[in-house]
Design a protein around this motif. Structure first.
Motif, mmCIF file in Angstrom:
data_model
loop_
_atom_site.group_PDB
_atom_site.id
_atom_site.type_symbol
_atom_site.label_atom_id
_atom_site.label_comp_id
_atom_site.label_asym_id
_atom_site.label_seq_id
_atom_site.Cartn_x
_atom_site.Cartn_y
_atom_site.Cartn_z
ATOM 1 N N GLY A 129 0.821 -1.214 0.000
ATOM 2 C CA GLY A 129 0.000 0.000 0.000
ATOM 3 C C GLY A 129 0.855 1.264 0.000
ATOM 4 O O GLY A 129 0.510 2.250 -0.648
ATOM 5 N N GLU A 130 1.962 1.223 0.725
ATOM 6 C CA GLU A 130 2.821 2.414 0.780
ATOM 7 C C GLU A 130 3.484 2.674 -0.576
ATOM 8 O O GLU A 130 3.616 3.826 -0.999
ATOM 9 C CB GLU A 130 3.889 2.243 1.867
ATOM 10 C CG GLU A 130 3.310 2.380 3.276
ATOM 11 C CD GLU A 130 4.296 1.969 4.376
ATOM 12 O OE1 GLU A 130 4.154 2.484 5.494
ATOM 13 O OE2 GLU A 130 5.192 1.131 4.115
ATOM 14 N N CYS A 131 3.908 1.600 -1.241
ATOM 15 C CA CYS A 131 4.518 1.793 -2.580
ATOM 16 C C CYS A 131 3.494 2.402 -3.530
ATOM 17 O O CYS A 131 3.800 3.333 -4.281
ATOM 18 C CB CYS A 131 5.005 0.456 -3.155
ATOM 19 S SG CYS A 131 6.396 -0.225 -2.258
ATOM 20 N N ILE A 132 2.267 1.877 -3.489
ATOM 21 C CA ILE A 132 1.248 2.406 -4.405
ATOM 22 C C ILE A 132 0.889 3.844 -4.027
ATOM 23 O O ILE A 132 0.679 4.693 -4.896
ATOM 24 C CB ILE A 132 -0.006 1.483 -4.431
ATOM 25 C CG1 ILE A 132 0.358 0.123 -5.056
ATOM 26 C CG2 ILE A 132 -1.170 2.133 -5.189
ATOM 27 C CD1 ILE A 132 0.802 0.170 -6.511
ATOM 28 N N LYS A 133 0.857 4.117 -2.728
ATOM 29 C CA LYS A 133 0.554 5.499 -2.295
ATOM 30 C C LYS A 133 1.632 6.454 -2.835
ATOM 31 O O LYS A 133 1.319 7.542 -3.331
ATOM 32 C CB LYS A 133 0.500 5.525 -0.766
ATOM 33 C CG LYS A 133 0.389 6.885 -0.127
ATOM 34 C CD LYS A 133 -1.066 7.344 -0.078
ATOM 35 C CE LYS A 133 -1.321 8.638 0.641
ATOM 36 N NZ LYS A 133 -0.467 9.750 0.347
ATOM 37 N N ALA A 134 2.906 6.021 -2.776
ATOM 38 C CA ALA A 134 3.979 6.879 -3.302
ATOM 39 C C ALA A 134 3.727 7.157 -4.790
ATOM 40 O O ALA A 134 3.953 8.271 -5.276
ATOM 41 C CB ALA A 134 5.332 6.204 -3.109
ATOM 42 N N LEU A 135 3.235 6.160 -5.499
ATOM 43 C CA LEU A 135 2.998 6.339 -6.941
ATOM 44 C C LEU A 135 1.730 7.144 -7.213
ATOM 45 O O LEU A 135 1.698 7.972 -8.129
ATOM 46 C CB LEU A 135 2.930 4.982 -7.644
ATOM 47 C CG LEU A 135 4.228 4.175 -7.617
ATOM 48 C CD1 LEU A 135 4.025 2.775 -8.200
ATOM 49 C CD2 LEU A 135 5.328 4.897 -8.393
ATOM 50 N N THR A 136 0.683 6.888 -6.417
ATOM 51 C CA THR A 136 -0.565 7.632 -6.692
ATOM 52 C C THR A 136 -0.424 9.098 -6.296
ATOM 53 O O THR A 136 -1.156 9.948 -6.794
ATOM 54 C CB THR A 136 -1.801 7.014 -5.993
ATOM 55 O OG1 THR A 136 -1.492 6.776 -4.637
ATOM 56 C CG2 THR A 136 -2.254 5.748 -6.660
ATOM 57 N N ASP A 137 0.525 9.409 -5.418
ATOM 58 C CA ASP A 137 0.776 10.830 -5.129
ATOM 59 C C ASP A 137 1.347 11.511 -6.375
ATOM 60 O O ASP A 137 1.219 12.715 -6.565
ATOM 61 C CB ASP A 137 1.763 10.977 -3.958
ATOM 62 C CG ASP A 137 1.071 10.686 -2.626
ATOM 63 O OD1 ASP A 137 -0.175 10.575 -2.616
ATOM 64 O OD2 ASP A 137 1.773 10.542 -1.607
ATOM 65 N N GLU A 138 1.978 10.708 -7.211
ATOM 66 C CA GLU A 138 2.596 11.226 -8.441
ATOM 67 C C GLU A 138 1.626 11.116 -9.626
ATOM 68 O O GLU A 138 1.467 12.045 -10.408
ATOM 69 C CB GLU A 138 3.863 10.399 -8.705
ATOM 70 C CG GLU A 138 4.915 11.066 -9.535
ATOM 71 C CD GLU A 138 5.242 12.465 -9.037
ATOM 72 O OE1 GLU A 138 5.240 13.348 -9.903
ATOM 73 O OE2 GLU A 138 5.486 12.682 -7.829
ATOM 74 N N ALA A 139 0.994 9.957 -9.768
ATOM 75 C CA ALA A 139 0.040 9.698 -10.871
ATOM 76 C C ALA A 139 -1.238 9.196 -10.215
ATOM 77 O O ALA A 139 -1.329 8.038 -9.842
ATOM 78 C CB ALA A 139 0.607 8.637 -11.803
ATOM 79 N N SER A 140 -2.205 10.093 -10.096
ATOM 80 C CA SER A 140 -3.341 9.829 -9.201
ATOM 81 C C SER A 140 -4.209 8.644 -9.633
ATOM 82 O O SER A 140 -4.098 8.146 -10.752
ATOM 83 C CB SER A 140 -4.208 11.079 -9.100
ATOM 84 O OG SER A 140 -4.594 11.416 -10.400
ATOM 85 N N ARG A 141 -5.055 8.205 -8.721
ATOM 86 C CA ARG A 141 -5.986 7.109 -9.026
ATOM 87 C C ARG A 141 -6.937 7.549 -10.125
ATOM 88 O O ARG A 141 -7.263 8.736 -10.241
ATOM 89 C CB ARG A 141 -6.763 6.704 -7.768
ATOM 90 C CG ARG A 141 -5.928 5.877 -6.823
ATOM 91 C CD ARG A 141 -6.728 5.228 -5.733
ATOM 92 N NE ARG A 141 -5.820 4.480 -4.872
ATOM 93 C CZ ARG A 141 -5.540 3.184 -5.007
ATOM 94 N NH1 ARG A 141 -6.146 2.471 -5.930
ATOM 95 N NH2 ARG A 141 -4.685 2.590 -4.208
#
Ligand code: SCA
Ligand code: 5AD
Length: 675
Positions: free
Chosen positions: A502-514
């Motif tokens: 979840g933390e890895c995906i959160k780092a990415l969604t902060d950059e490229a949103s859901r």
């Protein structure tokens, strides 16, 4: 965009079979219509690879070990919905779905337990993961490394096919644009470091489950394959090298001849496509596939009949020359496979391999005029569809606009109408009905217990790890996303220091949103197939009310299987009801808010994930008391009473005809509207 019509397969043939002479071709040589290998199953039987996963890593590990000890030859991991969507188990949005439709994996520690006592250097592992592919691949690589197996010794497959997620399966996270970058990062990483690992499983299975005919399934799969090749080429990836490890995944439905023809045609088309890309490697041109028998073809009534259906479908896979096979369990229209049903499914494959001799002959249908014509018609259909797709702007444009989804949806509506009109007969569902006999044993998922366990493990992990190292690794991952570097090594670094999925995906969604894709629902003339009387009663009810009836249909939680929900929306609209359909992944609060704006005459929730009791308890506690609630989906008979006690008006499952649904809804609405 229109689909071409398929020249008739069973009956009179209009297509001159260009492949009719294929029986003269050698097996195991391009264009591979006659099979990918010279000796096929005589040299190596297909891999028996049952897709499975439930609750926590410990429970699924025990299931895997048992299956391997019983003779299964490969593993295939089903992850739960929070993992697919990149939410740790302790995330608010995950609560209902933890461990339900697959195993919950939050970190490398879970992955290590999943494969504890299983030698990853020896057993090939398939992982059905697309949305959260980066952290899950990283967990697998690090868990193997900590088991003493280096990446270059790992064999298996990562699904990594995001296009079909937007088109049909709905476990995507980011926008198509960003996700295509992730797909190529995984492919490039695997080709550099994991030469024995298949970096994609380009999938048609989910199209057929969502409603596509076998020919449409094939056409969309090959169109996606072409789109990926083009994308990789644009990224400067060496196709000659990566194409060897691009594998395929097809569904096997009940159209027996079509299914065999589809697999033969698929090999031809892939070989032809690689010629177009000037790829010379014979090994790359050899399409390799996994197949799974169909879930939607299984009935809720007389579940043991599903063993017959699965066997017939599996035979089409063997005749078609699959490399790997999953046979579905007879109770899948009711719940996740029980141990008993899983055993029958596994042993069905043993019977096919050891008792029938059907694998002794390579491409046994080759040379049959019918089969060669059918194969040729499939090829022609796919070529025409490809031209149509290109004329309309190509796969990526049609994915973004939702048109390919609509294409499949239209076929699902047609199938629903055909079943209602008895143009398509399903034994036990719309003909030869008998009282429903539920299977004796059903798997009950301990989701609440799994959620507690996972939350506890996450808390322990966070206490033990070096938070500074995690923070630095996640920042590096985010910076890599910003600067468009290959994200795989950065995710591996983060997972190694115990960042969570979840933390890895959160780092990415902060950059490229859901991202949420656009959704369209087609109209269809359902009323022509219903009893005229019921159609009239709806009209009368709405004229008595002096307004149209209003309904809300929604999918709640993380379950994105929307075929049934969309059919119901079309049905109700055709009955003259005004229907709002919420975007997938709705929460109960979204529904309450929607209803508060302008109260509905009824609300229908579609839930296939097994989380029905969780969500229905929530909605009945929060919604106004005079709102009728309906539920549809995969609901065991034993839960029906519970749901009705909690306050649901009617529970609909796969066994209900559309006419039944229209009548039951009407009866409730008459009472609710006080007419
Ligand atoms: C095999 N080999 C042969 C041979 N047969 N060599 C000579 N003659 C023969 N007859 C060689 C192969 O070249 C290969 O060697 C090795 O033996 C292993 O065989 P394989 O055929 O590649 O088999 P396998 O390792 O099982 O791989 C199969 C496949 C792979 C390539 C299709 O991608 C795979 O396992 N896919 C499974 C995907 C899956 O399970 N998906 C589940 C989705 P080399 O390695 O040296 O080449 S479930 C899902 O999505 C459900 C729906 C949902 O919504 O949740
Ligand atoms: N375990 C076993 N089979 C599963 N399927 C989905 N999830 C699981 C699981 N966790 C199967 C069902 C379904 C198809 C898509 O995959 O057969 O119909």
């Amino acid at each position: 965009m229109k689909a071409p019509s398929l020249a008739k397969i069973e009956g009179v043939y209009s297509v001159a079979p260009e492949t009719a002479d294929s029986w003269r071709d050698a097996h195991g040589k391009a264009p591979f219509v006659r099979g990918p290998y010279e000796k096929m199953y005589q040299q190596k039987p297909w891999t028996i690879r049952q897709y499975a996963g439930f609750e926590g890593a410990l429970e699924t590990n025990a299931f895997f070990k048992r299956a391997l000890s019983q003779g299964q030859t490969g593993l295939s991991v089903a992850f739960d919905l929070p993992t697919h969507l990149g939410f740790d188990s302790d995330h608010d949005l995950a609560a209902a779905d933890v461990g339900r439709t697959g195993v919950a994996i939050d970190s490398v520690e879970d992955m290590a337990v999943l494969f504890d006592g299983i030698d990853l250097g020896n057993v090939s592992v398939s992982m059905t993961m697309n949305g959260a592919v980066l952290p899950i691949m990283a967990c697998f690589i690090v868990a193997a490394e900590e088991q003493g197996v280096a990446p270059d010794k790992l064999s298996g497959t990562i699904q990594n096919d995001i296009l079909k997620e937007y088109i049909a399966r709905n476990t995507y996270i980011h926008s198509p644009d960003f996700s295509m970058g992730v797909v190529s990062d995984v492919v490039a990483y695997c080709s550099a470091h994991m030469p024995r690992f298949n970096s994609m499983s380009i999938s048609g299975y989910h199209f057929q489950e969502a409603g596509a005919s076998p020919e449409l399934e094939l056409a969309l799969t090959m169109a996606n394959a072409r789109a990926y090749l083009t994308h990789f080429q644009q990224q400067g990836i060496d196709l000659e090298f990566v194409a060897k490890r691009l594998s395929f995944f097809f569904g096997l439905g009940m159209s027996f001849y079509k299914e065999v023809a589809k697999l033969r045609a698929a090999r031809f088309l892939w070989s032809e496509l690689l010629d177009e890309f000037s790829i010379r490697s014979e090994n790359a041109k050899r399409l390799k596939m996994h197949c799974q028998t169909s879930g939607v073809s299984l009935t809720e009534s007389s579940p043991l009949n599903n063993i017959v259906r699965t066997t017939i479908e599996a035979m089409a896979g063997v005749f078609g020359g699959t490399q790997s096979l999953h046979t579905n369990s007879y109770d899948e229209a009711i719940s996740l496979p029980s141990d008993q049903a899983s055993k029958v499914a596994l042993e069905t494959q043993f019977i096919l391999q050891h008792e029938t001799g059907i694998g002794d002959v390579v491409d046994p249908w080759g040379g049959s005029y019918m089969m060669e014509s059918a194969t040729q018609s499939m090829i022609e259909y796919v070529r025409t569809m490809q031209k149509n797709i290109e004329t309309e702007g190509g796969v990526l444009a049609l994915v973004a606009s939702g048109q390919l989804t609509t294409f499949i949806h239209r076929q699902a509506l047609q199938t629903a109408m055909d079943e209602e009109a008895l143009n398509k007969k399903i034994v036990g569902k719309n003909c030869y009905q008998s009282p429903t006999s539920s299977p004796q044993h059903q798997r009950v998922i301990a989701s609440d217990k799994t959620l507690l366990q996972q939350s506890k493990k996450l808390a322990q992990l966070k206490l033990k790890r070096d938070d500074g190292a995690v923070k630095r690794a996640l920042q590096a991952l985010q910076a890599a996303a910003r600067s468009k570097q290959n994200l795989m090594p950065f995710t591996i670094d983060a997972i190694r220091v115990r960042a969570t999925v979840g933390e890895c995906i959160k780092a990415l969604t902060d950059e490229a949103s859901r991202y949420l894709k656009p959704e369209y629902i087609e109209s269809a003339p359902f009323c022509t197939h219903l009893d005229a009387d019921i159609v009239k009663r709806y009209q009368t009810l709405s004229s008595q009310l002096d307004r149209p009836l209003r309904f809300l249909i929604a999918k709640v939680g993380l379950d994105g299987h929307d075929r049934g929900a969309k059919v119901i929306v079309s049905l109700l609209r055709d009955l003259g009801i005004e229907v709002d359909y919420l975007p997938i992944f709705a929460s109960i609060d979204d529904i309450i808010q929607q209803d508060a704006m302008c109260p509905y005459d009824g609300i229908g929730l579609s839930i296939l994930s097994g989380a029905h009791i969780h969500f229905i308890t929530q909605i009945t506690q929060k919604i106004r008391t005079d709102c009728p609630i309906f539920v549809g989906g995969v609901i065991p008979t034993s839960d029906k009473n519970t749901l009705e006690k909690i306050g649901v008006e009617v529970v609909f499952t796969a066994k209900h005809s559309l006419n039944d649904i229209a009548i039951s809804l009407y009866d409730t609405l008459v009472v609710a509207t006080k007419i």
